[in-house]
Design an enzyme around this catalytic site. Structure first.
Site, mmCIF file in Angstrom:
data_model
loop_
_atom_site.group_PDB
_atom_site.id
_atom_site.type_symbol
_atom_site.label_atom_id
_atom_site.label_comp_id
_atom_site.label_asym_id
_atom_site.label_seq_id
_atom_site.Cartn_x
_atom_site.Cartn_y
_atom_site.Cartn_z
ATOM 1 N N LYS A 1 0.942 -1.208 0.003
ATOM 2 C CA LYS A 1 0.032 0.014 0.069
ATOM 3 C C LYS A 1 0.737 1.300 -0.056
ATOM 4 C CE LYS A 1 -3.037 3.074 0.636
ATOM 5 N NZ LYS A 1 -4.291 3.243 -0.249
ATOM 6 N N ARG B 1 4.132 6.806 -6.750
ATOM 7 C CA ARG B 1 3.499 7.978 -7.628
ATOM 8 C C ARG B 1 3.855 9.280 -7.342
ATOM 9 N NH1 ARG B 1 -0.459 7.991 -11.160
ATOM 10 N NH2 ARG B 1 -2.407 9.517 -10.913
ATOM 11 N N CYS C 1 -3.803 10.868 0.591
ATOM 12 C CA CYS C 1 -2.947 9.789 0.639
ATOM 13 C C CYS C 1 -1.564 10.056 0.352
ATOM 14 C CB CYS C 1 -3.584 8.723 -0.648
ATOM 15 S SG CYS C 1 -5.318 8.480 -0.105
ATOM 16 N N LYS D 1 0.453 11.912 2.755
ATOM 17 C CA LYS D 1 0.796 11.084 3.976
ATOM 18 C C LYS D 1 1.758 9.801 4.061
ATOM 19 C CE LYS D 1 -2.041 8.262 5.287
ATOM 20 N NZ LYS D 1 -3.386 7.517 5.860
HETATM 21 N N1 SAJ Z 1 -1.356 14.417 -9.481
HETATM 22 C C1 SAJ Z 1 -0.376 15.268 -10.055
HETATM 23 N N2 SAJ Z 1 0.323 14.524 -11.196
HETATM 24 C C2 SAJ Z 1 -0.068 13.492 -11.637
HETATM 25 C C3 SAJ Z 1 -0.899 12.685 -11.110
HETATM 26 C C4 SAJ Z 1 -1.697 13.428 -10.044
HETATM 27 O O1 SAJ Z 1 0.028 16.339 -9.855
HETATM 28 O O2 SAJ Z 1 0.419 13.159 -12.857
HETATM 29 C C5 SAJ Z 1 -2.000 15.052 -8.331
HETATM 30 C C6 SAJ Z 1 -3.264 15.146 -8.298
HETATM 31 O O3 SAJ Z 1 -3.852 16.499 -8.718
HETATM 32 C C7 SAJ Z 1 -3.547 15.152 -6.714
HETATM 33 C C8 SAJ Z 1 -2.699 14.363 -6.340
HETATM 34 O O4 SAJ Z 1 -1.458 14.288 -7.295
HETATM 35 O O5 SAJ Z 1 -3.699 16.531 -6.045
HETATM 36 C C9 SAJ Z 1 -3.128 12.752 -6.000
HETATM 37 O O6 SAJ Z 1 -3.817 12.266 -7.014
HETATM 38 P P1 SAJ Z 1 -3.763 10.699 -7.487
HETATM 39 O O7 SAJ Z 1 -4.809 10.363 -8.459
HETATM 40 O O8 SAJ Z 1 -2.438 10.402 -7.703
HETATM 41 O O9 SAJ Z 1 -4.244 9.894 -6.237
HETATM 42 P P2 SAJ Z 1 -5.171 9.737 -4.914
HETATM 43 O O10 SAJ Z 1 -4.717 10.290 -3.688
HETATM 44 O O11 SAJ Z 1 -6.586 10.388 -5.438
HETATM 45 O O12 SAJ Z 1 -5.537 8.254 -4.759
HETATM 46 C C10 SAJ Z 1 -4.258 7.434 -4.589
HETATM 47 C C11 SAJ Z 1 -4.331 6.383 -5.472
HETATM 48 N N3 SAJ Z 1 -3.070 5.531 -5.660
HETATM 49 C C12 SAJ Z 1 -2.633 5.431 -6.602
HETATM 50 O O13 SAJ Z 1 -2.893 5.797 -7.741
HETATM 51 C C13 SAJ Z 1 -0.976 4.643 -6.399
HETATM 52 C C14 SAJ Z 1 -5.522 5.334 -5.039
HETATM 53 O O14 SAJ Z 1 -5.432 4.109 -5.782
HETATM 54 C C15 SAJ Z 1 -5.354 5.077 -3.504
HETATM 55 O O15 SAJ Z 1 -6.347 4.179 -3.062
HETATM 56 C C16 SAJ Z 1 -5.348 6.301 -2.767
HETATM 57 O O16 SAJ Z 1 -4.342 7.105 -3.125
HETATM 58 C C17 SAJ Z 1 -5.471 6.029 -1.394
HETATM 59 O O17 SAJ Z 1 -6.356 6.013 -0.576
HETATM 60 O O18 SAJ Z 1 -4.334 5.674 -0.711
#
Ligand code: SAJ
Length: 430
Positions: free
Chosen positions: A203, A210, A257, A260
């Protein structure tokens, strides 16, 4: 089979609804009476594709019932814990898990399957959680079956991802794994089995991967701005390489997520050389809202707009596109900083009423009307589909600061806008 879900938040509620939709008798336990009442009236308080209808149907069929009363847990064959594990000043707060566990073991009948879905540091299952349960008279894998199964859903796509994204099950014994396969297999056949500590680590490393990837993209954006390159063009081309997948730079990395989990991973063991990689990535990502503010100030300066008279339209308060969640949103820092500079702002977000202390517009038009600078912080679809001809006709000055690179620079320029964007050092020339 009866399932209790403790914590009806962004993970617990969709999980409860999915189990109910598959014919399980589900009791949802939450301390918030407003959530409980809304759910029992068939109302979904989350903005999640397809969840409204499924929730209504589950409640109408009598398969889902929400309550504050933990005594209902005693009827359950399965207990799922999906409560938050926030980070308070660098220290992980496991108090919600402790409370949920107390409630679970106090009420659980023999042979229950207990599944923890909250994000926790590796070693928590075999250490604190196992110990806590055993002191309450249960023998793990004999009369209480225990697994760790991390939630992996992206807000906004919870239903689809609960049904399709592979589920990881980390067991504390063979019998526990067997029971968990029987239960989770009914909602998602795509399951990988491992031990609990590996599942806990999986996890954290997914989200940290990412975060580090995005930090690299953000660093490339800062370099590109300095050398007059459009980082989006560069990343798009680099990603045509079959083994390269660079993420997207932007105004910041928000949400509960990614902000943190890397810290949780970095604190697992002391004295590891190179752990700075994780912390440095966090620092780069935490810097991006500040950089976005500096682009706004540059736009004001270059266009000779006084800070007193400027009106800035902020598009987006949610932490990412098409969600109603504003937790740890880059908008929070950006708006806070611009407020400190005494700037006048109108914040518009179609999905959340949060505006972080700035004036909130009820309509997009209200926010854009007579504005001097449009600052895009969230990549909502409605913003991507904006008619820039219309926008150009209602603003006072035509300036865009694009924190998510959702406007093609040449389209903006065609409509008379000056374009500033994260990682935009200029358009490419042949
Ligand atoms: N973001 C960027 N550039 C990118 C992708 C995202 O700047 O290329 C930013 C987004 O705008 C956002 C942040 O990152 O502010 C997080 O967005 P996200 O889509 O990467 O992730 P979360 O936090 O919505 O969801 C993540 C997911 N984890 C992964 O994709 C590895 C999800 O599967 C998890 O369940 C979730 O965290 C969690 O609960 O841990």
């Amino acid at each position: 089979m009866r399932v209790s879900v403790i914590g009806l938040g962004r993970v617990g509620l969709p999980t409860a609804v999915i189990f109910a939709s598959k014919g399980f008798q589900v009791i949802g336990i939450d301390a918030d009476i407003n959530k409980v009442n809304a759910i029992n009236r068939g109302k979904c308080y989350l903005h999640e594709q397809g969840l409204d209808e499924m929730l209504k149907e589950a409640v109408n069929k009598g398969n889902l019932f929400a309550t504050k009363d933990d005594k209902y847990i005693s009827q359950s064959d399965v207990i799922i814990i999906a409560v938050p594990t926030p980070l308070n000043e660098g220290v992980i707060n496991l108090s919600y898990i402790k409370d949920a566990l107390s409630v679970a073991v106090k009420n659980a009948k023999k042979n229950v399957l207990l599944s923890i879905e909250s994000t926790i540091p590796p070693g928590t299952m075999t250490g604190f959680i196992k110990g806590f349960i055993e002191t309450h008279g249960f023998t793990i894998d004999e009369d209480l079956f225990l697994v760790y199964s991390p939630e992996r859903i992206a807000p906004g796509r919870a239903v689809e991802e609960l049904l399709k994204t592979p589920r990881i099950i980390g067991g504390i014994g063979d019998k526990s794994i067997k029971r968990a396969l029987e239960v989770y297999g009914k909602i998602n056949p795509n399951i990988y089995v491992t031990d609990a500590v590996t599942a806990e680590l999986v996890k954290l490393i997914e989200n940290t991967y990412r975060d580090i990837n995005i930090a690299y993209a953000n660093l490339l954006a800062l370099i590109s701005e300095k050398i007059g390159v459009d980082v989006y063009e560069a990343i798009r081309l680099a990603n045509t390489h079959p083994r390269v997948n660079i993420h997207l730079p932007g105004a910041g990395v928000g949400g509960p997520c990614l902000t943190k989990d890397p810290y949780m991973l970095a604190s697992v063991v002391d004295g590891i050389k190179g752990i700075e990689l994780i912390l440095l990535a966090r620092r780069i990502n935490e810097y991006m809202p500040k950089h976005t503010v500096s682009l706004v100030l540059r736009a004001l300066r270059e266009n000779e707009i006084s800070e007193k008279e400027a009106k800035i339209a902020i598009l987006g308060a949610a932490y990412k596109g098409d969600v109603d969640d504003a937790r740890e949103s880059p908008s929070k820092y950006i708006i806070g900083e611009l407020l400190e500079q005494g700037l006048n702002m109108q914040v518009y977000d179609p999905y959340t009423t949060e505006s972080f202390g700035a004036y909130r517009s009820n309509t997009l038009e209200d926010a854009l009307n007579n504005s001097d600078i449009i600052l895009i912080v969230t990549d909502h679809k409605v913003f991507k589909e904006l008619n820039w001809k219309w926008v150009a006709s209602i603003v006072r000055r035509r300036i865009i600061v694009d924190g998510r690179r959702i406007v093609e620079p040449h389209i903006a320029i065609k409509h008379g806008f000056k374009y500033y964007g994260i990682g935009y050092g200029g358009s490419f020339k042949i």
